[in-house]
Design a protein around this motif. Structure first.
Motif, PDB file in Angstrom:
ATOM      1  N   LEU A   1      -2.307   2.451  -1.629  1.00 31.49           N
ATOM      2  CA  LEU A   1      -2.136   1.029  -1.494  1.00 31.49           C
ATOM      3  C   LEU A   1      -1.527   0.438  -2.880  1.00 31.49           C
ATOM      4  CD1 LEU A   1      -2.955  -1.492  -0.302  1.00 31.49           C
ATOM      5  CD2 LEU A   1      -5.362  -1.391  -1.274  1.00 31.49           C
TER       6      LEU A   1
ATOM      7  N   PHE B   1       2.255   0.757  -2.969  1.00 35.56           N
ATOM      8  CA  PHE B   1       2.705  -0.155  -1.895  1.00 35.56           C
ATOM      9  C   PHE B   1       2.809  -1.375  -2.461  1.00 35.56           C
ATOM     10  CE2 PHE B   1       2.000  -3.599   0.987  1.00 35.56           C
ATOM     11  CZ  PHE B   1       3.032  -3.401   2.026  1.00 35.56           C
TER      12      PHE B   1
ATOM     13  N   TYR C   1       6.678  -2.565  -3.007  1.00 34.49           N
ATOM     14  CA  TYR C   1       7.138  -3.794  -1.838  1.00 34.49           C
ATOM     15  C   TYR C   1       7.146  -4.952  -2.667  1.00 34.49           C
ATOM     16  CZ  TYR C   1       7.453  -5.890   2.548  1.00 34.49           C
ATOM     17  OH  TYR C   1       7.841  -6.721   3.676  1.00 34.49           O
TER      18      TYR C   1
END
Length: 245
Positions: free
Chosen positions: A25, A28, A32
């Protein structure tokens, strides 16, 4: 609900899949773009907090901190415009997130999950009193409110997952702002960056300081990542000795 006595107790390592999910997580949110534009506010808090803490430790007078909605920030301190104190203060910004992540990883390796979470709350509370704009207050209060809610009300496994996520995020997020910094410098869009201020103060080229920031972030990521992996994944503790299986 967490009790005050839990602060000094050692908690068991979470299962490996929890650590892996927390790290995934964190990766990410860093990798991103749309997620990074939001989560980068946490890095800015750590960055400006680093400037502020070192300014105080080196005897400078801290006037205040401002955090902005574009994830930029500024810390204003008074004192000598040059010298070691000013150099260390300028150096501390990009160094703070990865070093804080490494410190948190060390606490987690010792099993001090509650201590890590409450330590984060103390740092946020100390920073809050120096914030001088509304967005900054909201940003710090929101971050602190999430940490408090997890550390006080959440079950043990959730606390552990959140703590490992927080440490992993700071470790992984340490490098991306350095890359962004050099990209802006290459486009001549960051003439007053920390690296350029350090170049002015020391005579050492700004690119050298950018490389130093990057190497520090990488070193913290490698060491912190090793600390975050539960001992049973290796069969031995990172500091030596055999772990029960």
């Amino acid at each position: 609900m967490t009790e005050f006595s839990d602060l000094w107790e050692s908690q068991a390592d979470p299962e490996l899949w929890i650590v892996a999910a927390a790290a995934a997580l964190a990766l990410f949110l860093v990798a991103y773009g749309p997620a990074w534009r939001v989560s980068r506010n946490v890095v800015t808090i750590a960055h400006e907090g680093g400037h502020a803490l070192v300014a105080l430790l080196t005897g400078r007078k801290l006037d205040g901190i401002r955090l902005h909605s574009d994830t930029s920030g500024v810390t204003v301190s008074r004192g000598r415009p040059d010298g070691a104190g000013m150099v260390l203060t300028a150096l501390a910004g990009y160094a703070a997130p990865p070093l804080l992540g490494l410190f948190f990883a060390w606490l987690l390796e010792l099993g001090r999950i509650t201590l890590m979470l409450w330590g984060a709350l103390v740092l946020l509370a100390g920073m809050l009193v120096m914030i001088r704009n509304v967005f900054g207050v909201v940003s710090v209060l929101t971050t602190g409110g999430i940490v408090f809610a997890i550390s006080w009300f959440a079950p043990t496994d959730v606390q552990a997952a959140f703590a490992y996520f927080g440490a992993a995020f700071l470790l992984l997020a340490g490098a991306r702002p350095v890359i962004e910094l050099q990209r802006l410098r290459a486009l001549r869009q960051a003439p007053s960056s920390d690296a350029d201020q350090l170049a002015h103060l020391t005579g050492v080229p700004g690119l050298v300081w950018v490389c130093l920031f990057g190497l520090l972030a990488l070193a913290c990521l490698l060491l912190g990542g090793k600390l975050l992996i539960p001992a049973e994944a290796f069969g031995t503790s990172f500091f030596g000795g055999t772990s029960p299986l």
